[in-house]
Design a protein around this motif. Structure first.
Motif, PDB file in Angstrom:
ATOM      1  N   LYS A 169       6.302   6.464   1.772  1.00 29.73           N
ATOM      2  CA  LYS A 169       5.515   5.869   0.699  1.00 29.73           C
ATOM      3  C   LYS A 169       6.275   5.880  -0.628  1.00 29.73           C
ATOM      4  N   ASN A 216       7.225   2.533  -2.955  1.00 26.21           N
ATOM      5  CA  ASN A 216       7.191   2.391  -4.413  1.00 26.21           C
ATOM      6  C   ASN A 216       8.519   1.846  -4.940  1.00 26.21           C
ATOM      7  N   SER A 238      -2.318   2.720  -4.505  1.00 25.58           N
ATOM      8  CA  SER A 238      -2.229   4.039  -3.893  1.00 25.58           C
ATOM      9  C   SER A 238      -3.648   4.565  -3.681  1.00 25.58           C
ATOM     10  N   THR A 297       2.524   0.569  -9.504  1.00 32.04           N
ATOM     11  CA  THR A 297       1.731   1.112  -8.404  1.00 32.04           C
ATOM     12  C   THR A 297       0.545   1.837  -8.998  1.00 32.04           C
ATOM     13  N   SER A 315      -2.938   3.991  -8.841  1.00 37.30           N
ATOM     14  CA  SER A 315      -3.718   4.946  -8.065  1.00 37.30           C
ATOM     15  C   SER A 315      -5.188   4.530  -8.107  1.00 37.30           C
ATOM     16  N   THR A 364       0.834  -1.199   0.000  1.00 38.80           N
ATOM     17  CA  THR A 364       0.000   0.000   0.000  1.00 38.80           C
ATOM     18  C   THR A 364       0.869   1.249   0.000  1.00 38.80           C
ATOM     19  N   SER A 365       0.706   2.050  -1.035  1.00 37.42           N
ATOM     20  CA  SER A 365       1.425   3.304  -1.177  1.00 37.42           C
ATOM     21  C   SER A 365       0.482   4.453  -0.835  1.00 37.42           C
ATOM     22  N   SER A 366       0.732   5.624  -1.403  1.00 31.71           N
ATOM     23  CA  SER A 366      -0.125   6.787  -1.183  1.00 31.71           C
ATOM     24  C   SER A 366       0.189   7.842  -2.232  1.00 31.71           C
TER      25      SER A 366
END
Length: 256
Positions: free
Chosen positions: A165, A169, A190, A245, A247, A146-148
């Motif tokens: 974050k 990645n 993300s 990644t 979004s 889990t990114s952002s």
């Protein structure tokens, strides 16, 4: 989804919100799920909800910031399920004492940076390192981190969180590059503004309205939106997706 039934998935941070919704979705798809969380009671509640619905799940207390705790979690997965086929990392330190003190760089609190990186980035490195040998033993598997959007939008606050974050990645791309040829896929999601049971209570109506205005969608996100994307990335339907990644934010961000 193709190829999820019977898979053994570890969800690191599955007590509430996106993690809980994903654990439930994976169980609906026929996965066996081990839910780890520092919130042990919440993890048990999620596992019980899955079991009541006819799914297979177990819960374990674990702390992303504690390497021994991470090792114990994966040992539990081997004991409980005989191995691991996938990992979903979703935990983070979002406490007011940490992210609430993540001010701009001129007001930097080194301890906030240390704690943020220890949990959000180094913790993910520990879980991935523990999972990779178990995935290789099965001929491969999948990891989702889990990114952002904070990693790339350039916020005036939360630089430690954004850096952690961005590091997630980079970690995701590293794993895909190093072990992709050996059958391991590693991707990230993300999230945009997601109305979880805990987060929603902390958001004012004005804040939610501003978040909605910044999307290209008719509503804000729900944990289930992320759960479906993660389930896809862990499934065999995503076998040609690696090192990406995505979004999942209602179109709030548009980037290559």
């Amino acid at each position: 989804m193709r190829g999820l039934h019977g898979k053994r998935i570890v969800v690191c941070g599955g007590a509430t919100g996106i993690g809980a919704a994903t654990a439930e979705r994976l169980a609906e798809e026929g996965c066996r799920v081990l839910i780890g969380d520092v919130n042990a009671a919440g993890a048990r509640t999620t596992a019980e909800r899955i079991a009541d619905a006819g799914g297979a799940a177990a819960a374990a207390a674990f702390d992303l910031a504690d390497e021994d705790s991470v090792k114990a979690l994966f040992e539990r997965a081997v004991t409980e399920f005989g191995g691991v086929d996938g990992l979903f990392n979703v935990g983070a330190d979002l406490s007011l004492d940490t992210i609430g003190r993540d001010a701009n760089l001129s007001q930097m609190d080194v301890e906030v940076w240390r704690r943020t990186l220890e949990v959000n980035l180094i913790g993910y490195a520990h879980t991935c390192r523990a999972a990779i040998p178990l995935l290789l033993a099965n001929g491969g598997g999948a990891i989702v981190n889990t990114s952002s959007g904070a990693a790339f939008v350039g916020e005036p606050l939360r630089p430690a969180y954004a850096a952690s974050k961005a590091g997630v990645n980079a970690l995701t791309r590293h794993i895909a590059s190093r072990w992709g040829k050996e059958g391991i896929r590693c991707n990230g999601v993300s999230p945009g503004m997601v109305l979880s049971e805990t987060g929603q209570a902390q958001m004012s109506e004005e804040f939610k309205a501003a978040g909605l205005a910044g999307t290209r969608s008719t509503r804000l996100g729900r944990p289930a939106d992320l759960a479906s994307a993660v389930a896809f990335l862990l499934s065999d339907d995503a076998e040609w997706v690696n090192g990406q990644t995505w979004s999942i934010d209602g179109g709030a961000s548009l980037h290559d």
